[in-house]
Write a protein that holds these residues in place. Structure first.
Motif, PDB file in Angstrom:
ATOM      1  N   GLU A 152       0.830  -1.213   0.000  1.00 25.32           N
ATOM      2  CA  GLU A 152       0.000   0.000   0.000  1.00 25.32           C
ATOM      3  C   GLU A 152       0.863   1.260   0.000  1.00 25.32           C
ATOM      4  O   GLU A 152       0.527   2.263  -0.629  1.00 25.32           O
ATOM      5  CB  GLU A 152      -0.947  -0.006   1.212  1.00 25.32           C
ATOM      6  N   ARG A 153       2.000   1.195   0.704  1.00 25.41           N
ATOM      7  CA  ARG A 153       2.930   2.333   0.673  1.00 25.41           C
ATOM      8  C   ARG A 153       3.537   2.501  -0.708  1.00 25.41           C
ATOM      9  O   ARG A 153       3.772   3.616  -1.174  1.00 25.41           O
ATOM     10  CB  ARG A 153       4.039   2.142   1.705  1.00 25.41           C
ATOM     11  N   MET A 154       3.803   1.385  -1.372  1.00 28.44           N
ATOM     12  CA  MET A 154       4.329   1.438  -2.735  1.00 28.44           C
ATOM     13  C   MET A 154       3.340   2.142  -3.662  1.00 28.44           C
ATOM     14  O   MET A 154       3.721   2.990  -4.476  1.00 28.44           O
ATOM     15  CB  MET A 154       4.605   0.018  -3.244  1.00 28.44           C
ATOM     16  N   GLU A 155       2.057   1.791  -3.520  1.00 31.16           N
ATOM     17  CA  GLU A 155       1.030   2.425  -4.360  1.00 31.16           C
ATOM     18  C   GLU A 155       1.003   3.934  -4.169  1.00 31.16           C
ATOM     19  O   GLU A 155       0.807   4.699  -5.113  1.00 31.16           O
ATOM     20  CB  GLU A 155      -0.352   1.830  -4.032  1.00 31.16           C
ATOM     21  N   ALA A 156       1.235   4.379  -2.928  1.00 32.79           N
ATOM     22  CA  ALA A 156       1.164   5.813  -2.619  1.00 32.79           C
ATOM     23  C   ALA A 156       2.463   6.546  -2.952  1.00 32.79           C
ATOM     24  O   ALA A 156       2.435   7.660  -3.491  1.00 32.79           O
ATOM     25  CB  ALA A 156       0.822   6.003  -1.135  1.00 32.79           C
ATOM     26  N   GLU A 157       3.632   5.924  -2.646  1.00 33.23           N
ATOM     27  CA  GLU A 157       4.906   6.641  -2.721  1.00 33.23           C
ATOM     28  C   GLU A 157       5.762   6.274  -3.931  1.00 33.23           C
ATOM     29  O   GLU A 157       6.598   7.073  -4.359  1.00 33.23           O
ATOM     30  CB  GLU A 157       5.739   6.383  -1.454  1.00 33.23           C
ATOM     31  N   ALA A 158       5.606   5.072  -4.464  1.00 34.38           N
ATOM     32  CA  ALA A 158       6.434   4.648  -5.598  1.00 34.38           C
ATOM     33  C   ALA A 158       5.587   3.893  -6.618  1.00 34.38           C
ATOM     34  O   ALA A 158       5.838   2.715  -6.911  1.00 34.38           O
ATOM     35  CB  ALA A 158       7.585   3.781  -5.095  1.00 34.38           C
ATOM     36  N   PRO A 159       4.568   4.572  -7.182  1.00 42.25           N
ATOM     37  CA  PRO A 159       3.643   3.869  -8.098  1.00 42.25           C
ATOM     38  C   PRO A 159       4.330   3.326  -9.353  1.00 42.25           C
ATOM     39  O   PRO A 159       3.802   2.427 -10.010  1.00 42.25           O
ATOM     40  CB  PRO A 159       2.610   4.949  -8.459  1.00 42.25           C
ATOM     41  N   GLU A 160       5.546   3.838  -9.664  1.00 40.39           N
ATOM     42  CA  GLU A 160       6.251   3.329 -10.860  1.00 40.39           C
ATOM     43  C   GLU A 160       6.574   1.841 -10.728  1.00 40.39           C
ATOM     44  O   GLU A 160       6.730   1.124 -11.718  1.00 40.39           O
ATOM     45  CB  GLU A 160       7.533   4.137 -11.112  1.00 40.39           C
ATOM     46  N   TYR A 161       6.657   1.345  -9.476  1.00 39.66           N
ATOM     47  CA  TYR A 161       6.953  -0.074  -9.258  1.00 39.66           C
ATOM     48  C   TYR A 161       5.790  -0.978  -9.672  1.00 39.66           C
ATOM     49  O   TYR A 161       5.991  -2.150  -9.985  1.00 39.66           O
ATOM     50  CB  TYR A 161       7.294  -0.327  -7.789  1.00 39.66           C
ATOM     51  N   LEU A 162       4.573  -0.437  -9.655  1.00 38.12           N
ATOM     52  CA  LEU A 162       3.407  -1.263  -9.978  1.00 38.12           C
ATOM     53  C   LEU A 162       3.499  -1.808 -11.401  1.00 38.12           C
ATOM     54  O   LEU A 162       3.023  -2.903 -11.693  1.00 38.12           O
ATOM     55  CB  LEU A 162       2.117  -0.450  -9.795  1.00 38.12           C
ATOM     56  N   LYS A 163       4.155  -1.028 -12.312  1.00 34.70           N
ATOM     57  CA  LYS A 163       4.309  -1.488 -13.702  1.00 34.70           C
ATOM     58  C   LYS A 163       5.348  -2.600 -13.804  1.00 34.70           C
ATOM     59  O   LYS A 163       5.396  -3.326 -14.795  1.00 34.70           O
ATOM     60  CB  LYS A 163       4.758  -0.322 -14.587  1.00 34.70           C
ATOM     61  N   LEU A 164       6.210  -2.695 -12.790  1.00 36.96           N
ATOM     62  CA  LEU A 164       7.288  -3.686 -12.829  1.00 36.96           C
ATOM     63  C   LEU A 164       6.885  -5.012 -12.202  1.00 36.96           C
ATOM     64  O   LEU A 164       7.618  -5.997 -12.292  1.00 36.96           O
ATOM     65  CB  LEU A 164       8.527  -3.144 -12.095  1.00 36.96           C
ATOM     66  N   ILE A 165       5.742  -5.049 -11.525  1.00 31.47           N
ATOM     67  CA  ILE A 165       5.303  -6.285 -10.863  1.00 31.47           C
ATOM     68  C   ILE A 165       4.511  -7.143 -11.845  1.00 31.47           C
ATOM     69  O   ILE A 165       3.522  -6.701 -12.425  1.00 31.47           O
ATOM     70  CB  ILE A 165       4.480  -5.967  -9.603  1.00 31.47           C
ATOM     71  N   LEU A 166       4.988  -8.371 -12.047  1.00 29.77           N
ATOM     72  CA  LEU A 166       4.354  -9.294 -12.992  1.00 29.77           C
ATOM     73  C   LEU A 166       3.826 -10.516 -12.255  1.00 29.77           C
ATOM     74  O   LEU A 166       4.422 -10.976 -11.279  1.00 29.77           O
ATOM     75  CB  LEU A 166       5.375  -9.780 -14.025  1.00 29.77           C
ATOM     76  N   THR A 167       2.724 -11.059 -12.747  1.00 28.98           N
ATOM     77  CA  THR A 167       2.266 -12.354 -12.245  1.00 28.98           C
ATOM     78  C   THR A 167       3.175 -13.424 -12.864  1.00 28.98           C
ATOM     79  O   THR A 167       3.837 -13.171 -13.889  1.00 28.98           O
ATOM     80  CB  THR A 167       0.814 -12.638 -12.666  1.00 28.98           C
ATOM     81  N   PRO A 168       3.230 -14.638 -12.288  1.00 30.17           N
ATOM     82  CA  PRO A 168       4.048 -15.697 -12.892  1.00 30.17           C
ATOM     83  C   PRO A 168       3.720 -15.924 -14.367  1.00 30.17           C
ATOM     84  O   PRO A 168       4.616 -16.132 -15.188  1.00 30.17           O
ATOM     85  CB  PRO A 168       3.707 -16.929 -12.047  1.00 30.17           C
ATOM     86  N   GLU A 169       2.429 -15.839 -14.733  1.00 31.52           N
ATOM     87  CA  GLU A 169       2.024 -16.074 -16.126  1.00 31.52           C
ATOM     88  C   GLU A 169       2.604 -14.993 -17.049  1.00 31.52           C
ATOM     89  O   GLU A 169       3.109 -15.286 -18.141  1.00 31.52           O
ATOM     90  CB  GLU A 169       0.487 -16.082 -16.247  1.00 31.52           C
ATOM     91  N   GLU A 170       2.556 -13.723 -16.590  1.00 33.07           N
ATOM     92  CA  GLU A 170       3.109 -12.619 -17.396  1.00 33.07           C
ATOM     93  C   GLU A 170       4.628 -12.756 -17.530  1.00 33.07           C
ATOM     94  O   GLU A 170       5.195 -12.486 -18.590  1.00 33.07           O
ATOM     95  CB  GLU A 170       2.762 -11.270 -16.751  1.00 33.07           C
ATOM     96  N   ALA A 171       5.280 -13.175 -16.432  1.00 33.57           N
ATOM     97  CA  ALA A 171       6.744 -13.329 -16.457  1.00 33.57           C
ATOM     98  C   ALA A 171       7.158 -14.417 -17.443  1.00 33.57           C
ATOM     99  O   ALA A 171       8.147 -14.266 -18.179  1.00 33.57           O
ATOM    100  CB  ALA A 171       7.254 -13.659 -15.061  1.00 33.57           C
ATOM    101  N   ILE A 172       6.403 -15.520 -17.498  1.00 34.97           N
ATOM    102  CA  ILE A 172       6.712 -16.613 -18.425  1.00 34.97           C
ATOM    103  C   ILE A 172       6.665 -16.115 -19.870  1.00 34.97           C
ATOM    104  O   ILE A 172       7.476 -16.506 -20.711  1.00 34.97           O
ATOM    105  CB  ILE A 172       5.747 -17.809 -18.190  1.00 34.97           C
ATOM    106  N   GLN A 173       5.710 -15.210 -20.156  1.00 37.12           N
ATOM    107  CA  GLN A 173       5.592 -14.651 -21.510  1.00 37.12           C
ATOM    108  C   GLN A 173       6.772 -13.751 -21.865  1.00 37.12           C
ATOM    109  O   GLN A 173       7.256 -13.737 -22.984  1.00 37.12           O
ATOM    110  CB  GLN A 173       4.284 -13.829 -21.619  1.00 37.12           C
ATOM    111  N   LYS A 174       7.281 -12.996 -20.886  1.00 40.84           N
ATOM    112  CA  LYS A 174       8.314 -11.988 -21.156  1.00 40.84           C
ATOM    113  C   LYS A 174       9.740 -12.536 -21.079  1.00 40.84           C
ATOM    114  O   LYS A 174      10.646 -12.041 -21.731  1.00 40.84           O
ATOM    115  CB  LYS A 174       8.192 -10.832 -20.145  1.00 40.84           C
ATOM    116  N   LEU A 175       9.956 -13.549 -20.226  1.00 39.32           N
ATOM    117  CA  LEU A 175      11.322 -14.023 -19.984  1.00 39.32           C
ATOM    118  C   LEU A 175      11.824 -14.878 -21.150  1.00 39.32           C
ATOM    119  O   LEU A 175      11.076 -15.679 -21.699  1.00 39.32           O
ATOM    120  CB  LEU A 175      11.357 -14.832 -18.686  1.00 39.32           C
ATOM    121  N   ASP A 176      13.085 -14.674 -21.556  1.00 43.00           N
ATOM    122  CA  ASP A 176      13.681 -15.513 -22.598  1.00 43.00           C
ATOM    123  C   ASP A 176      15.109 -15.882 -22.189  1.00 43.00           C
ATOM    124  O   ASP A 176      15.556 -15.548 -21.091  1.00 43.00           O
ATOM    125  CB  ASP A 176      13.647 -14.816 -23.954  1.00 43.00           C
TER     126      ASP A 176
END
Length: 436
Positions: A167-191
């Motif tokens: 919740e502090r991240m959402e308020a103070e460092a919202p740029e991190y929210l774009k960097l958080i991936l679910t395992p399914e999203e990470a599998i798609q992006k990782l090579d």
């Protein structure tokens, strides 16, 4: 017997002698530890035994793997490896802090090169992330950002342990929210060209997404837990330090040595300090000189102890459940407290862990275990003041951790059955004379 390095020996002996040694529980470990010639640091022996390979070379490879595991768990113990079966003996002493800053610098520079050579960086902690796992992930993502790379954090969901920091991240460092991936999203992006950094865990099955380990050969491991039988296969860089208080402590040192000037925001400093705080139980357990040095680095970077303290505040219902666990606990063997939380709810594992910590505040209690149910599995949290190894007790039930903090999960059993297994494991521990 052959001496092949200053303090390393190779010994070949017959199988029948091993059975005698195992019956005596490798009592040579205790005899070596009792050597007192005025030395301030106790003498310890670590042994790796290879057994029943198809040929002498395979038996030797088993022995080499076994000694790596013994040293990875903090030394002062013997590990016997037969095929994929491992037996552990000893490991009763508190680990003596013996890391040096040279190693931190070497690891830091090696990680910097790996980040520079990779297109994308992914950080993954353990399932049901806690403050140490999440804080360390934020620290590594920051290290990637400092090298002008994107650092993704793999997270399957927000649980009660990290709810406040999220919740502090959402308020103070919202740029991190774009960097958080679910395992399914990470599998798609990782090579294959991606770098995967695993923090606060070395067991593939405990990671947020075990599938990611198969998608790249560039895996870095940073952890502070004693090495168990299950281990990530062939990481290109391993920083496993059971002497460290927390993974956040190790990551803080890595950030400090990675560049001339440590670039880190106040939120990131708070997240790393929160990880150290939770794993040391407010700087009381597993706290070495380096722990306070890491904390002072973070303080200089803007960490605020009051803000960090607020990350650990509970809601009213959590307080009530903890009080209920403590009220209904019982003390066995005159020094072990066992409690139960019989409600299957979102934060039952967190409440069990906090209740186990609180039970240690009772006079005469040297170790505590709290059982709870979560998603149909029985979870046991174990805590101790250091004279009883909760790690050795819970390893017999398929778990692991540290001398003073450990846990396990059990499937297909009721809470009553799990408690019986736990009590039997504690009895065996005392019968074997495994107190320090």
């Amino acid at each position: 017997m052959r001496k092949y390095e200053n303090d390393k020996y190779l010994l070949i002996f017959e199988n029948k002698n091993l059975q005698i040694i195992q019956q005596k529980k490798f009592d040579i470990l205790d005899r070596i530890r009792e050597i007192d010639k005025g030395n301030t640091i106790p003498v310890t022996l670590s042994m790796g035994v290879g057994l029943n390979g198809e040929n002498p070379n395979e038996t030797y490879e088993y022995a080499k793997a076994a000694i790596d595991i013994a040293l990875g768990r903090g030394g002062d113990q013997a590990v016997v490896k037969e095929n994929n079966n491992l037996s552990f003996y000893g490991g009763k002493t508190k680990a003596i802090e013996k890391r040096n800053k040279v190693k931190s610098r070497v690891i830091s520079h090696a990680l910097r090169q790996l980040i520079d050579q990779s297109e994308k960086v992914f950080v993954m902690g353990h399932r049901n992330a806690d403050m140490d796992s999440f804080g360390a992930s934020i620290g590594i993502a920051r290290a990637a950002k400092n090298r002008n790379k994107i650092g993704y954090i793999v997270l399957s969901g927000v649980n009660p342990s990290i709810k406040n920091i999220y919740e502090r991240m959402e308020a103070e460092a919202p740029e991190y929210l774009k960097l958080i991936l679910t395992p399914e999203e990470a599998i798609q992006k990782l090579d294959e060209s991606s770098l995967l950094v695993v923090v606060d865990n070395h067991k593939p099955s405990y990671t947020e997404a075990p599938e990611l380990l198969e998608l790249t050969d560039k895996i870095v491991l940073i952890d502070h837990h004693r090495r168990g039988a299950e281990f990530i296969k062939d990481p290109i860089l391993t920083y496993l330090e059971p002497y460290a208080s927390s993974t956040c402590e190790l990551v803080t040192e890595i950030l400090y040595y990675m560049s001339d000037k440590m670039e880190i925001s106040r939120f990131e400093a708070d997240a790393l300090l929160a990880g150290i705080t939770v794993d040391t139980k407010n700087f009381t357990f597993q706290t070495g000189v380096r722990t306070f040095e890491a904390a002072s680095i973070l303080k200089r970077a803007g960490a605020d102890t009051t803000s960090v303290r607020q990350l650990f505040r509970d809601d009213f219902n959590t307080f009530l459940y903890k009080a209920e666990v403590i009220k209904n606990s019982r003390i066995l063997f005159e020094k072990v407290a066992i409690g139960r939380l019989e409600k299957d709810m979102e934060d039952s594992v967190l409440i069990a862990a906090q209740s186990a910590n609180d039970l240690l505040n009772i006079n005469g209690v040297e170790a505590s275990f709290v059982l709870t149910i979560f998603e149909g599995k029985i979870h046991i949290s174990g805590r101790s003041l250091g004279d009883i190894s909760v790690q050795l007790i819970l390893e017999k039930l398929g778990g692991g951790g540290h001398l003073t903090s450990a846990g396990t999960q059990m499937e297909g059993v009721t809470m009553d059955e799990a408690e019986k297994y736990l009590i039997k494991s504690i009895e065996e521990y005392f019968e074997e004379g495994d107190e320090i």
